[in-house]
Scaffold this motif. Sequence first.
Motif, PDB file in Angstrom:
ATOM      1  N   THR A 186       0.537  -1.276  -0.681  1.00 29.44           N
ATOM      2  CA  THR A 186      -0.192   0.179   0.167  1.00 29.44           C
ATOM      3  C   THR A 186       0.481   1.857   0.125  1.00 29.44           C
ATOM      4  O   THR A 186       0.663   2.404  -0.147  1.00 29.44           O
ATOM      5  N   SER A 187       1.838   1.447   0.332  1.00 28.58           N
ATOM      6  CA  SER A 187       3.022   2.216   0.185  1.00 28.58           C
ATOM      7  C   SER A 187       4.739   1.435   0.169  1.00 28.58           C
ATOM      8  O   SER A 187       4.179   0.597   0.022  1.00 28.58           O
ATOM      9  N   GLY A 202      -0.236  -2.598  -6.360  1.00 29.68           N
ATOM     10  CA  GLY A 202       0.960  -3.061  -4.782  1.00 29.68           C
ATOM     11  C   GLY A 202       1.808  -3.726  -4.670  1.00 29.68           C
ATOM     12  O   GLY A 202       2.175  -4.725  -4.652  1.00 29.68           O
ATOM     13  N   GLY A 237      -0.999  -4.433   3.026  1.00 26.20           N
ATOM     14  CA  GLY A 237      -1.977  -4.257   2.964  1.00 26.20           C
ATOM     15  C   GLY A 237      -2.769  -5.933   2.488  1.00 26.20           C
ATOM     16  O   GLY A 237      -1.919  -6.634   2.631  1.00 26.20           O
ATOM     17  N   THR A 247      -8.280  -4.987  -0.448  1.00 26.38           N
ATOM     18  CA  THR A 247      -7.398  -3.768  -0.790  1.00 26.38           C
ATOM     19  C   THR A 247      -7.120  -3.244  -1.668  1.00 26.38           C
ATOM     20  O   THR A 247      -7.708  -2.745  -3.232  1.00 26.38           O
TER      21      THR A 247
END
Length: 863
Positions: free
Chosen positions: A432-433, A564, A591, A595
């Motif tokens: 997610t990051s 992702g 994540g 998502t």
Amino acid sequence: MLNPFFQQGSSGEQNLVQDLINEQLRIYGINVHFLPRKYLTQNTIIREVIESKFDDAYPIEAYVESFEGYGDNPTLLSKFGIQATNEITLIISKERFETYISPLMKNESDVKLSTRPKEGDLIYFPLGDRLFEIKYVEHEKPFYQLQKNYVYELRCELFRIEDEVIDTGVEEIDNELIGDDYDGTSESGTSTIIGIAQLLYVVGTGSTATANTSLVNNGIRFIRLTNRGAGYSTLPTVGVSSVGFAGSVTGIGTASQMISGINVCNTNTNNKLRSVQGVAIVNPGTGYTSAPTVKFSGGGGSGAAATSGISTTGGVGVVTVSSSGGGYVNSPTVTFSTPKHVGAAATAVLATPMVGGGVSIMSAPISVGSSAFLFPGGTTGGVFYRTAPTVTFGVPEGSGITATATASINAFTLYGGNVTQISIGNSGKFYTSAPIVTIEHPGYAYAAATIGLVESAASAYSSGSAIDSSSVAISTGGKAYSSKPQVSVGLGTGTVSPTTTALGIATVNSIGVVTAVGFNSTTDPWCVGTGATIGAGYTVTPTLNFAVPYPIRATATSTVSVAGSVTSIAIGNSGYGYNAIPTVTIAAPTGAASTFTATGIATIRFNSIHYQGTVGIGSTTITGINTLGVVVGDRVRLGVGYSDSYNFIVENAFVSGIGQSSIIMSTAATNVGIATSAFELGRDQCGIVTGILITYGGGGYLTPPTVSISNTVGDKNYIDYHNTLGIATATGISTLTSAGAVEKIYITDAGHGYVITPTIIVEDPVSDSSGSFKFNEIITGSSSGTTARVRIWNESTNQLEVMNVNGSFVRGETLTGSESGAQYVLRTSETFPPLTNFADNNAIETEADSILDFSEQNPFGTP
């Protein structure tokens, strides 16, 4: 006057006789229980006992006077029926009764006589495991021997329970109410319950019933009564005519409801005779091309008649109860889902090439559907959508995968070991990051060298000396020196303190290795401007110590895609001092799979399309026509005049193929000349899904996910056309078992036009039940306040047999056990006649029923 010198019986003699009698009773007697009758209510005028109970049992020894056992009562026939009872005569000690039993009974308010046994009290006789009722107490026999009586003679008959309460707490006595069989039935299957009992059918634990069905074509849709008939004492048989050819199935009907006592709508002369009120379908059958005939037979009546109708397409078939549920007081309503047409389908296409962590969805083309009702040419994109349906993609399988990468370095011997590149091995998934990237430290090594003194060892030892800078010998140049390290000079073993401390400066090459050490800030170029000096006053050879190397650790940062996965890793600092490839570590993803689920929206074509084209004589091809928005399966008809006599497009023709500016029809046209006309393609206001726009491709997909396109009644306007298309929703009714579970579901209308098998919803039970009733506990009705005592509780059938009922239970009220706390809802009840194991009145009634005709209200005729 009696002679005063002779005693008629002294207390000593009387006690002796009493002791001898007591001893004989203990030797030759048996242990019985004495149960005093307690009078709860009595008739105030004639003092008749209305209600009594036995809740105490006192053990006492007794002698059976007749060694032949039970005596026979000569009464064979009485107003209560044929009976054969047993009698027994027992003798008990008067002293033992007055000493051990009377004091315990004295304070009992409901006991009429506590000083001696009385008529109506009970004796539990363990040898026969029976209860006997005391009919007469002889308390003066033998007649005043030594002026005193010593025993009670109890003349007893086998006890016949009516409404008495027996709750002594002694299991052997209390279970006489059910004949020692806790299920209320003997091994031979006969009832062992004594006295008047009431059977209560209660509902079990609440759970909703479920059912399923299938679809049939050309089956019976409904059976409608045209005449109720009359005189039916039992359910008549409903006969349906057969189809008459191989592969067909004959329908089955049943009389689902009967009525009685309504003379305005039937010709019954007796309230017990009934008329048919409703007919349901058990099996609609298949293969009917016309409505079958329906006839009623049996049941003792006549006159009932009905007609039927058929469902040519998509009727409900046999309904099977998959789970009967429980907790029903009344038959639950049965609801069939409204008919709806087939929905659209699509197949997800993944991006290529496949990488280790999975990929995104690139597209989801619409699938070609099979033929269905109203759409013989197929149902591409589904049909009859009112609005664009919801599109849902399956969640990517598996869990997060950590990305991997490897580093590349340049030659250590040439460049000093720098990280030049980081290559991604597995891009991972569910990031997610951007994750942190860590590159292994390069490590380092100290340089080492030796040095001598200017003077000889002896001279130096006596007067001291400076170090000899020309004698430096480097044993190892170390590693990862990014700047010139200082070299400190040790004292060596023996030197106390030099007069001047030496200080050296090392020089390093381009790869960070020490190549020389200088001590002269004037002659050694790399020492100029430093504090380098050869020192003075060293008496022994000193040691050289190099400063710590300063390697540089490489750094890097990553970027991730919306899918992702890690897409790139950029080097921030290439580092210094790497002589081996370092390990690259990427942080794990955080994540969840949900998502990264793909999303999309459906696009639909709601209205039919009108294009102009040309059809050759009797051709199946329309040429010179626009094909934009046309799909396989679309209906083809003239834009105008399709219902007129000049119409040349066959009914139910559809698009079977699409070419370049041409459309192929499933059936050839009937025109006799080349015709150019406007054609309507598809059904108007029949929404068809034409595509799916991917709004987010998701990520981490290793295999194509399922694509779900909603197809609910709310999505469709199919049912809005029921008047013109003949669409009808099926209906049905249910029946219950005595335990409050759904037994069967019958069809009252099979519906029409179903394409998808409907779901069946059975109404939820309105109540729940719990616990297990205990024998002999008191139950109370929640609304009626009626009480009764539990005799038999069958948890598997939810049948509760009770006695000593005080009042009338009400259907639907909750029955609560006073001791167990069990709670069950009453569904129905049934009262048993007085049954005993010692009378034949039930058998006589059964035989009499076969002689007299009780099907009529009056067996001797209706006036």
